[in-house]
Design an enzyme around this catalytic site. Sequence first.
Site, PDB file in Angstrom:
ATOM      1  N   HIS A   3      -3.497 -34.223 -21.421  1.00 21.70           N
ATOM      2  CA  HIS A   3      -3.547 -32.972 -22.189  1.00 21.70           C
ATOM      3  C   HIS A   3      -4.574 -33.003 -23.319  1.00 21.70           C
ATOM      4  O   HIS A   3      -4.263 -32.605 -24.446  1.00 21.70           O
ATOM      5  CB  HIS A   3      -2.171 -32.663 -22.805  1.00 21.70           C
ATOM      6  CG  HIS A   3      -1.060 -32.616 -21.809  1.00 21.70           C
ATOM      7  ND1 HIS A   3       0.247 -32.922 -22.128  1.00 21.70           N
ATOM      8  CD2 HIS A   3      -1.056 -32.304 -20.494  1.00 21.70           C
ATOM      9  CE1 HIS A   3       1.006 -32.796 -21.047  1.00 21.70           C
ATOM     10  NE2 HIS A   3       0.243 -32.435 -20.040  1.00 21.70           N
TER      11      HIS A   3
HETATM   12  C1  LIG Z   1      -4.090 -34.880 -13.891  1.00 21.68           C
HETATM   13  C2  LIG Z   1      -3.689 -33.761 -14.801  1.00 21.68           C
HETATM   14  C3  LIG Z   1      -2.347 -33.431 -14.932  1.00 21.68           C
HETATM   15  C4  LIG Z   1      -1.964 -32.395 -15.791  1.00 21.68           C
HETATM   16  N1  LIG Z   1      -0.674 -31.979 -15.776  1.00 21.68           N
HETATM   17  C5  LIG Z   1      -0.339 -30.875 -16.476  1.00 21.68           C
HETATM   18  C6  LIG Z   1       0.960 -30.305 -16.346  1.00 21.68           C
HETATM   19  O1  LIG Z   1       1.788 -30.739 -15.546  1.00 21.68           O
HETATM   20  N2  LIG Z   1       1.252 -29.233 -17.112  1.00 21.68           N
HETATM   21  C7  LIG Z   1       0.361 -28.708 -18.008  1.00 21.68           C
HETATM   22  O2  LIG Z   1       0.727 -27.783 -18.723  1.00 21.68           O
HETATM   23  N3  LIG Z   1      -0.869 -29.214 -18.114  1.00 21.68           N
HETATM   24  C8  LIG Z   1      -1.255 -30.245 -17.346  1.00 21.68           C
HETATM   25  N4  LIG Z   1      -2.531 -30.699 -17.399  1.00 21.68           N
HETATM   26  C9  LIG Z   1      -3.465 -30.061 -18.330  1.00 21.68           C
HETATM   27  C10 LIG Z   1      -3.982 -28.714 -17.846  1.00 21.68           C
HETATM   28  O3  LIG Z   1      -4.220 -28.728 -16.465  1.00 21.68           O
HETATM   29  C11 LIG Z   1      -5.279 -28.397 -18.595  1.00 21.68           C
HETATM   30  O4  LIG Z   1      -5.041 -28.435 -19.987  1.00 21.68           O
HETATM   31  C12 LIG Z   1      -5.836 -27.027 -18.257  1.00 21.68           C
HETATM   32  O5  LIG Z   1      -5.960 -26.876 -16.864  1.00 21.68           O
HETATM   33  C13 LIG Z   1      -7.173 -26.877 -18.946  1.00 21.68           C
HETATM   34  O6  LIG Z   1      -7.728 -25.641 -18.626  1.00 21.68           O
HETATM   35  P1  LIG Z   1      -9.190 -25.304 -19.097  1.00 21.68           P
HETATM   36  O7  LIG Z   1      -9.468 -23.929 -18.666  1.00 21.68           O
HETATM   37  O8  LIG Z   1      -9.335 -25.652 -20.523  1.00 21.68           O
HETATM   38  O9  LIG Z   1     -10.138 -26.338 -18.304  1.00 21.68           O
HETATM   39  P2  LIG Z   1     -10.231 -26.676 -16.752  1.00 21.68           P
HETATM   40  O10 LIG Z   1      -9.117 -26.074 -15.983  1.00 21.68           O
HETATM   41  O11 LIG Z   1     -10.422 -28.151 -16.668  1.00 21.68           O
HETATM   42  O12 LIG Z   1     -11.552 -25.904 -16.288  1.00 21.68           O
HETATM   43  C14 LIG Z   1     -12.843 -26.263 -16.676  1.00 21.68           C
HETATM   44  C15 LIG Z   1     -13.782 -25.947 -15.509  1.00 21.68           C
HETATM   45  O13 LIG Z   1     -15.125 -25.960 -15.988  1.00 21.68           O
HETATM   46  C16 LIG Z   1     -15.935 -26.618 -15.039  1.00 21.68           C
HETATM   47  N5  LIG Z   1     -17.099 -27.154 -15.752  1.00 21.68           N
HETATM   48  C17 LIG Z   1     -17.111 -28.130 -16.691  1.00 21.68           C
HETATM   49  N6  LIG Z   1     -18.371 -28.330 -17.138  1.00 21.68           N
HETATM   50  C18 LIG Z   1     -19.158 -27.438 -16.480  1.00 21.68           C
HETATM   51  C19 LIG Z   1     -20.542 -27.154 -16.511  1.00 21.68           C
HETATM   52  N7  LIG Z   1     -21.379 -27.806 -17.333  1.00 21.68           N
HETATM   53  N8  LIG Z   1     -21.032 -26.206 -15.684  1.00 21.68           N
HETATM   54  C20 LIG Z   1     -20.199 -25.517 -14.857  1.00 21.68           C
HETATM   55  N9  LIG Z   1     -18.873 -25.741 -14.790  1.00 21.68           N
HETATM   56  C21 LIG Z   1     -18.358 -26.690 -15.591  1.00 21.68           C
HETATM   57  C22 LIG Z   1     -15.031 -27.696 -14.472  1.00 21.68           C
HETATM   58  O14 LIG Z   1     -15.507 -28.165 -13.234  1.00 21.68           O
HETATM   59  C23 LIG Z   1     -13.704 -26.980 -14.386  1.00 21.68           C
HETATM   60  O15 LIG Z   1     -13.517 -26.335 -13.158  1.00 21.68           O
HETATM   61  C24 LIG Z   1      -2.947 -31.723 -16.558  1.00 21.68           C
HETATM   62  C25 LIG Z   1      -4.288 -32.046 -16.424  1.00 21.68           C
HETATM   63  C26 LIG Z   1      -4.682 -33.044 -15.543  1.00 21.68           C
HETATM   64  C27 LIG Z   1      -6.140 -33.355 -15.386  1.00 21.68           C
END
Ligand SMILES: Cc1cc2nc3c(=O)[nH]c(=O)nc-3n(C[C@H](O)[C@H](O)[C@H](O)COP(=O)(O)OP(=O)(O)OC[C@H]3O[C@@H](n4cnc5c(N)ncnc54)[C@H](O)[C@@H]3O)c2cc1C
Length: 512
Positions: free
Chosen positions: A453
């Site tokens: 997280h």
């Molecule tokens: C293994 C794991 C288990 C987890 N378990 C849980 C859970 O059970 N419950 C919970 O609440 N949370 C959980 N989390 C946390 C939760 O999934 C994340 O906090 C949330 O998905 C983050 O969302 P976000 O939109 O910030 O980023 P993300 O969903 O990570 O999206 C970012 C996106 O941007 C893309 N990207 C990055 N850099 C670039 C670039 N330069 N150019 C183009 N694209 C790019 C990436 O490829 C990705 O697709 C978990 C996370 C992981 C990794």
Amino acid sequence: MTTDILIIGAGSSGSVLANRLSADRSRQVTVVEAGARVADPEMRMPERWPFIHGRSYDWAYRTTPQPGLAGRRLEWARGKGIGGSSLVHAMAHMRGCRADFARWVDATGDSRWSWDSLLPHFIASESFSGGASAVHGTAGPLPVLLPGPELSSPLVQDYLAAWASLGVPRIPDHNGGEMLGGTPNSLTIQNGKRVTVSDVYLDPVLDRPNLALLPHTTVQKLVIKRGRVTGALIIRDGHEELIEAGEVILAAGSIGDPLLLMRSGIGDPEVLAEAGVATVLESHGVGRNLHDHLLGAGNVYHSRRPVPPTKLQLSESMTYLSARGLTETAGAPDIVVGCVVGPSASESFTDAVSDVPPGSGYTLLFGVTNPTSRGSLRISGPDITDAPLIDPNYLDTDHDRDLLRSALEHALLVGRSEGLAGWRGKQVLPATGVSTPAELDDFGARAAITHHHPVGTLSMGSSDAAPVTPDLAFRGLSGLSVVDASVIPSITAGPVHAAVLAIAEAFAATHD
Ligand SMILES: Cc1cc2nc3c(=O)[nH]c(=O)nc-3n(C[C@H](O)[C@H](O)[C@H](O)COP(=O)(O)OP(=O)(O)OC[C@H]3O[C@@H](n4cnc5c(N)ncnc54)[C@H](O)[C@@H]3O)c2cc1C
């Protein structure tokens, strides 16, 4: 190529933004995503979630050696593909509690980030299996399953009963604003399969003529002209291209966003100079305030009888507890103890659990809900291929070390209680004789793994030191917003995904 709104990242928040912002057909919305569509059937299988890391749709980061964790480096999975980290996450859906969002209000001076203000956005995002109520909705895109006894493991049902017999209250679910007590985890699973955020927010609207999704497209740098972000340099099919945009929204996640800003020359000049990047805008908060939940893995037991395979995702109940006493019902939790339907141990203890195959043992995980340790994240060079330096600085504070020990003691309390006597065989971890505070601390430091997280690397706040304003605008540049896990100023008590979705919903609701 030109667009009105450029969303960088088709992950959890990017998918919400793409849907909500393209609902206004008068503007062109373009979403770029470094990864692609993921067809791996195991990705859909909830119980396989810990085993799909390191595949092509994982950025597969590693932290720097952590002094607080006996010098260990932790593996950090991050989703890379349409759906982002919702492709690989553990599917637990927990909003956080009132006290968490009160801290966001303290940081921002803005009541829009309170529990009460975010509640409509939590409700708007979900379709809750338990039905509509004052705190739940059934008309939102994301299915949220509260498992009943037909799905919950019998071990987990006894685990919850064991807490109840120790005086811990039973709560309906984790998502009513108070989290203290026992309940099964709510999960984003439907018909036995993982549901990603892109499944329900992005894919259903891809036929909108004003929405374009570009997979296999990595943003190398932002383009900045006279204090305004005007677009991005992308790499697509090996070629560099420019996308010009009326506005740019960072949704590349708490690792991707600050790295992209630093590659673009935005950050602490010393950090940028070390990486060979010229400073365009001095912004010291970029990449700071990195923090994460740890989980001790774990307090492992042999089972006296076969542990049936999970019908869910292995970790079926996180029980949030107060250090003030087991019977507390209101206020912020301090620690969490979770029950895993199988052996779960950090790499330090691989040998110790080698004789506990699945079905023959179980684990109590232990963690701190609101850690105070803060770390940072930096680029090591100017290119996206230069590995980042990720230093969460785990267990740096007495607060975190003391509470991790307390969490382990609580795991042992319930693990050795009468309520679990029917399951309990020999205790495998911690090993016999580990009992003094120093021994428990040493075990915790070697057992801890990430709860996945990481947040806070572009925190929102009212102070000029916060890189992002309470409106989610990036300070010091126009035309740039940040809408994802990066902006979380202090972590919620439980998993953060539901809060990330609510941030994106809240931003989109007021965006014009
Ligand atoms: C293994 C794991 C288990 C987890 N378990 C849980 C859970 O059970 N419950 C919970 O609440 N949370 C959980 N989390 C946390 C939760 O999934 C994340 O906090 C949330 O998905 C983050 O969302 P976000 O939109 O910030 O980023 P993300 O969903 O990570 O999206 C970012 C996106 O941007 C893309 N990207 C990055 N850099 C670039 C670039 N330069 N150019 C183009 N694209 C790019 C990436 O490829 C990705 O697709 C978990 C996370 C992981 C990794």
